[in-house]
Design a protein around this motif. Structure first.
Motif, PDB file in Angstrom:
ATOM      1  N   VAL A  23       0.841  -1.200   0.000  1.00  0.00           N
ATOM      2  CA  VAL A  23       0.000   0.000   0.000  1.00  0.00           C
ATOM      3  C   VAL A  23       0.872   1.245   0.000  1.00  0.00           C
ATOM      4  CG1 VAL A  23      -1.640   1.341   1.394  1.00  0.00           C
ATOM      5  CG2 VAL A  23      -1.956  -1.125   1.120  1.00  0.00           C
ATOM      6  N   ARG A  24       0.468   2.229  -0.813  1.00  0.00           N
ATOM      7  CA  ARG A  24       1.138   3.516  -0.845  1.00  0.00           C
ATOM      8  C   ARG A  24       0.232   4.566  -0.194  1.00  0.00           C
ATOM      9  NH1 ARG A  24       5.495   4.225  -4.393  1.00  0.00           N
ATOM     10  NH2 ARG A  24       6.003   2.352  -5.603  1.00  0.00           N
ATOM     11  N   GLY A  26       0.105   8.734   0.510  1.00  0.00           N
ATOM     12  CA  GLY A  26       0.724   9.979   0.103  1.00  0.00           C
ATOM     13  C   GLY A  26       0.912  10.980   1.230  1.00  0.00           C
ATOM     14  N   GLN A  40      -1.632  -3.250  -3.151  1.00  0.00           N
ATOM     15  CA  GLN A  40      -1.494  -2.379  -4.314  1.00  0.00           C
ATOM     16  C   GLN A  40      -2.483  -1.213  -4.337  1.00  0.00           C
ATOM     17  OE1 GLN A  40       1.051  -2.676  -6.380  1.00  0.00           O
ATOM     18  NE2 GLN A  40       1.777  -4.583  -5.472  1.00  0.00           N
ATOM     19  N   THR A  41      -3.130  -0.922  -3.241  1.00  0.00           N
ATOM     20  CA  THR A  41      -3.997   0.254  -3.173  1.00  0.00           C
ATOM     21  C   THR A  41      -3.153   1.486  -2.912  1.00  0.00           C
ATOM     22  OG1 THR A  41      -6.028  -0.875  -2.556  1.00  0.00           O
ATOM     23  CG2 THR A  41      -5.775   1.372  -1.759  1.00  0.00           C
ATOM     24  N   THR A  42      -3.514   2.592  -3.563  1.00  0.00           N
ATOM     25  CA  THR A  42      -2.807   3.859  -3.417  1.00  0.00           C
ATOM     26  C   THR A  42      -3.728   4.881  -2.768  1.00  0.00           C
ATOM     27  OG1 THR A  42      -1.457   3.436  -5.380  1.00  0.00           O
ATOM     28  CG2 THR A  42      -1.638   5.721  -4.650  1.00  0.00           C
ATOM     29  N   GLN A  60      -7.368   2.970  -6.444  1.00  0.00           N
ATOM     30  CA  GLN A  60      -6.637   4.229  -6.542  1.00  0.00           C
ATOM     31  C   GLN A  60      -7.511   5.331  -5.966  1.00  0.00           C
ATOM     32  OE1 GLN A  60      -5.291   5.345 -10.461  1.00  0.00           O
ATOM     33  NE2 GLN A  60      -3.818   6.818  -9.654  1.00  0.00           N
TER      34      GLN A  60
END
Length: 265
Positions: A23-24, A26, A40-42, A60
């Motif tokens: 997970v990213r 920001g 893989q969720t952003t 996303q």
């Protein structure tokens, strides 16, 4: 929380949040203690993710979204309720999705592969299916159900407890206060049924027999002056006449039988 998540140093992620290692998150995002976020969720900059919220894989989420806040319902008294989001959704800027209420199932639920544009509001206890498109500023009041493959035009408002059937399409700035049957195209204020979503159905692989059945269901409901009960009886007979469309006919009959607000006619 996995220690090797790709989290920006300025983000605030509660140590009890459960994030997959891919997970990213920001800059300046806030992730609360009851979040579960899949692979893989952003999560974009300045997002606020709170409440008892589960977010699946490969989503996303763009900047400034607010997901999982308590419902905008005066009856809400802090009961434990949830927001559940599936996989591969695109959630654009300034979207607001609320958790459910105990007056309903307690869960606001969004499915998979949805394209949700900026400023969309999904209120408490809504259920959104799969492969939908909700254009900018579409607003779902509480307890709304949106079927698979539905398209809602920008600035469309949907009244609480309204249901929109699979493959239906609403034009720009529609005011939806009655149920919209599957496959139909609507727009306006007051709302009017303009036809059926033939181009969308063709793009999704509907063959000629299925298209013929949908066209006939539209005629029976909207063009022949029948009562709703008479139209339902005539629609039921289509399953034998057009066997390839039997599932589509049953979907329409089930929708009409479940309607509580009445259908747009």
């Amino acid at each position: 929380m996995e220690q090797d998540c790709l989290i920006h140093p300025s983000a605030i992620v509660h140590p009890q949040a459960q994030l997959d290692s891919t997970v990213r998150v920001g800059p300046y995002a806030v992730v609360g203690p009851k979040l579960r976020i899949g692979a893989q969720t952003t999560v974009g900059p300045h997002c606020v993710l709170e409440g008892d919220t589960e977010i699946g894989c490969h989503n996303q989420i763009f900047q400034f979204a607010s997901l999982g806040a308590q419902p905008q319902d005066k009856k809400y008294a802090g009961e434990p309720t949830q927001l559940i989001i599936g996989d591969r959704n695109t959630i654009r800027e300034f979207c607001t999705f609320n958790t459910g209420t105990v007056q309903d199932g307690g869960v606001t639920r969004i499915g998979n592969d949805n394209w949700i544009m900026a400023y969309v509001h999904i209120a408490h206890d809504c259920v959104v299916g799969h492969n939908t498109i909700l254009a900018n500023n579409a607003t779902l009041a509480g307890h709304v159900h949106v079927g698979d493959w539905v398209i809602l035009g920008g600035l469309t408002g949907v009244h609480q407890f309204t249901r929109i059937g699979a493959h239906a399409m609403a034009g720009f700035a529609s005011h939806i206060s009655q149920d919209v049957p599957p496959f139909m195209m609507v727009d306006g204020n007051p709302l009017a049924v303009r036809g059926f979503n033939i181009e969308g159905l063709r793009r999704r692989g509907f063959g000629e027999q299925r298209l013929r059945a949908v066209k006939q269901m539209h005629r029976l409901l909207y063009r022949q002056g029948l009562t709703l009960e008479a139209a339902r009886a005539a629609i039921a007979a289509l399953a034998a006449e057009l066997p390839e469309a039997a599932a589509d006919v049953q979907a329409m009959l089930d929708f009409l039988a479940a309607s509580q607000r009445g259908i747009a006619r």
